[in-house]
Design a protein around this motif. Sequence first.
Motif, PDB file in Angstrom:
ATOM      1  N   TYR A 225      -9.403   9.645   7.170  1.00  0.00           N
ATOM      2  CA  TYR A 225     -10.549  10.176   6.434  1.00  0.00           C
ATOM      3  C   TYR A 225     -10.144  10.491   4.998  1.00  0.00           C
ATOM      4  O   TYR A 225      -9.108  11.128   4.772  1.00  0.00           O
ATOM      5  CB  TYR A 225     -11.071  11.470   7.076  1.00  0.00           C
ATOM      6  CG  TYR A 225     -11.712  11.290   8.436  1.00  0.00           C
ATOM      7  CD1 TYR A 225     -13.071  11.038   8.549  1.00  0.00           C
ATOM      8  CD2 TYR A 225     -10.945  11.381   9.590  1.00  0.00           C
ATOM      9  CE1 TYR A 225     -13.665  10.881   9.797  1.00  0.00           C
ATOM     10  CE2 TYR A 225     -11.528  11.225  10.846  1.00  0.00           C
ATOM     11  CZ  TYR A 225     -12.886  10.974  10.940  1.00  0.00           C
ATOM     12  OH  TYR A 225     -13.469  10.815  12.180  1.00  0.00           O
ATOM     13  N   SER A 226     -10.947  10.062   4.046  1.00  0.00           N
ATOM     14  CA  SER A 226     -10.792  10.523   2.673  1.00  0.00           C
ATOM     15  C   SER A 226     -11.516  11.857   2.539  1.00  0.00           C
ATOM     16  O   SER A 226     -12.314  12.232   3.420  1.00  0.00           O
ATOM     17  CB  SER A 226     -11.385   9.507   1.694  1.00  0.00           C
ATOM     18  OG  SER A 226     -12.772   9.343   1.941  1.00  0.00           O
ATOM     19  N   GLU A 228     -13.989  13.000   0.852  1.00  0.00           N
ATOM     20  CA  GLU A 228     -15.451  13.013   0.892  1.00  0.00           C
ATOM     21  C   GLU A 228     -16.007  12.682   2.282  1.00  0.00           C
ATOM     22  O   GLU A 228     -17.192  12.895   2.548  1.00  0.00           O
ATOM     23  CB  GLU A 228     -16.034  12.043  -0.143  1.00  0.00           C
ATOM     24  CG  GLU A 228     -15.573  10.611  -0.005  1.00  0.00           C
ATOM     25  CD  GLU A 228     -14.308  10.327  -0.797  1.00  0.00           C
ATOM     26  OE1 GLU A 228     -14.004   9.129  -0.997  1.00  0.00           O
ATOM     27  OE2 GLU A 228     -13.626  11.288  -1.210  1.00  0.00           O
ATOM     28  N   GLN A 229     -15.134  12.214   3.187  1.00  0.00           N
ATOM     29  CA  GLN A 229     -15.576  11.891   4.552  1.00  0.00           C
ATOM     30  C   GLN A 229     -15.285  13.016   5.554  1.00  0.00           C
ATOM     31  O   GLN A 229     -15.649  12.901   6.719  1.00  0.00           O
ATOM     32  CB  GLN A 229     -14.861  10.618   5.041  1.00  0.00           C
ATOM     33  CG  GLN A 229     -15.200   9.357   4.252  1.00  0.00           C
ATOM     34  CD  GLN A 229     -14.314   8.189   4.670  1.00  0.00           C
ATOM     35  OE1 GLN A 229     -13.116   8.348   4.897  1.00  0.00           O
ATOM     36  NE2 GLN A 229     -14.912   7.018   4.766  1.00  0.00           N
ATOM     37  N   ASP A 231     -15.270  15.733   8.126  1.00  0.00           N
ATOM     38  CA  ASP A 231     -16.296  16.280   9.001  1.00  0.00           C
ATOM     39  C   ASP A 231     -15.578  16.862  10.216  1.00  0.00           C
ATOM     40  O   ASP A 231     -14.954  16.129  10.986  1.00  0.00           O
ATOM     41  CB  ASP A 231     -17.274  15.180   9.428  1.00  0.00           C
ATOM     42  CG  ASP A 231     -18.378  15.708  10.339  1.00  0.00           C
ATOM     43  OD1 ASP A 231     -18.075  16.032  11.504  1.00  0.00           O
ATOM     44  OD2 ASP A 231     -19.534  15.779   9.899  1.00  0.00           O
ATOM     45  N   ARG A 234     -16.353  15.368  13.747  1.00  0.00           N
ATOM     46  CA  ARG A 234     -15.860  13.989  13.909  1.00  0.00           C
ATOM     47  C   ARG A 234     -14.348  13.960  14.071  1.00  0.00           C
ATOM     48  O   ARG A 234     -13.816  13.210  14.909  1.00  0.00           O
ATOM     49  CB  ARG A 234     -16.264  13.145  12.688  1.00  0.00           C
ATOM     50  CG  ARG A 234     -17.727  12.727  12.672  1.00  0.00           C
ATOM     51  CD  ARG A 234     -18.051  11.946  11.409  1.00  0.00           C
ATOM     52  NE  ARG A 234     -17.268  10.721  11.314  1.00  0.00           N
ATOM     53  CZ  ARG A 234     -17.169  10.000  10.189  1.00  0.00           C
ATOM     54  NH1 ARG A 234     -17.763  10.411   9.074  1.00  0.00           N
ATOM     55  NH2 ARG A 234     -16.468   8.890  10.176  1.00  0.00           N
TER      56      ARG A 234
END
Length: 500
Positions: A225-226, A228-229, A231, A234
């Motif tokens: 995950y970067s 901005e991703q 979560d 998730r």
Amino acid sequence: MHRAPILETVDIWKRFPGVIALKGVSIKVYENEIVGLVGENGAGKSTFLKIIGGILRKDSGKIYWMSREVEFRSPHEALENGVAYVPQDVNILGNLSLYENVFIGRENKSLFLPRDSRREIEASRKVFKELGIDIDPIIKGREVGFSIAQLTLIARAIYFKSKLIMFDEPTSGLGVIETEKLLNIMTRLRDMGVSIIFVSHKIEEVMNVADRIYVLRDGTLVSEYSREQFDLHRIVRDMVAREVKEFFPKEKVEIGNIIMEVKNLSDTVGFVKNVNFYVRRGEILGIYGIAGSGRTEMALTLIGFRPKKSGTIVIDGKTVEIRRPRDAINHGIGYLPEDWRLSLVLIMSISENISLPIINSLRVINLGGLSPIDFSSESKISRDYVNKLRVVPPDIKRRTLYLSGGNKQKVAIAKLLASRSKILILDEPTHGIDVGAKVEIRKLMCDIAKEGKAVILISSELPEVINMSDRILVMREGTIVAEFSRDEASEEKIARAAIL
């Protein structure tokens, strides 16, 4: 413009007896970034860091450091090449001063030149100052706590001009204030040009400071995950391969009469001062305090592990005398220590450890000699707890020595639960374990309370204390300074009481 990674691993595999710890793990770490590495206990996170840091050998795969292929043969070789490892079980040499610990491996070894202690002391003081710590480097390692010992290893990494520092569960032994300081140090190090790999079970902390996050599950890299991703749900789903909907599964339980009352409890050295509290059947009583507040010392004094100066303990309306831990066990008090190593016999199997407190009840009655053990019952009890707590691997005959740190913690909890105590004191029970296991242990706390037993939860995680407790006591400087009901408790109120 293409950026070359400072570290790259390609298809790393590692096998241990009976388990494949890493299955083709490939990651990249770039300059000036913090990379989070998360996963359940046994996912392979620590093994991966130890391979990079020269502690373990990989079975296959390639490691590229500063664009050249390497395989460090020792932690010192890794450190000399700019790669530092700060382990979960921080261990500095107690007989050496802090500055000597910082300079291990860099001290002057010449027979003809004396050691320049003054220069080393000043250099250490400067590095500690960069970390925002005002401490005398002459202090011996045995005289400092976990957080300062940890900062000493970080200071060593900085002095060695490390380009990559790998942190393995660095906040697991820290309170809220110490954790915030350490996370700030990480971001400062990144701004100074240092890259960081941050392994932690506390996903929110990783998300707060990381630029990217990798997720490991059962030794396999399953996602990246970067920032901005990011979560939370998730990431947790990727870790445990299932949906975790409720992190604090507190159930409403009917609270009964007082089962234990502690009056004017003090120890002989002044860490515990006139502590008064009670706990009721079916109640989860939370105890919170920052490092040095006396919360663990209070529990150890209560169970007879530390000498008591004064105090009365009343259980089920009767005054009892507890001079040693065996007395506490006989009166129905079970204690899970903050350090699982104090409660496990590592050379014994998982099953043998879990059944140890109830071994006499598992003996088959016969007419002579030492009664043999009913191994069928022992196996059933052990297997039930292994499955409940998701111990990995779920082999009850496996030596506890070969489990990951988090899975050893689970076995220690299973051992306590098997003891059939009616008052359970849990000191940091979710310390160092993954989010899925945290939820399972919290559910077990509720199950224990539903049986009419009492749970005393000692925790440095404020959200855990607030969301799992029926009442909360706050300790500061060895005594209880505040009490909150579940409805009136908030992080701000509790933190303020713990500090001011």
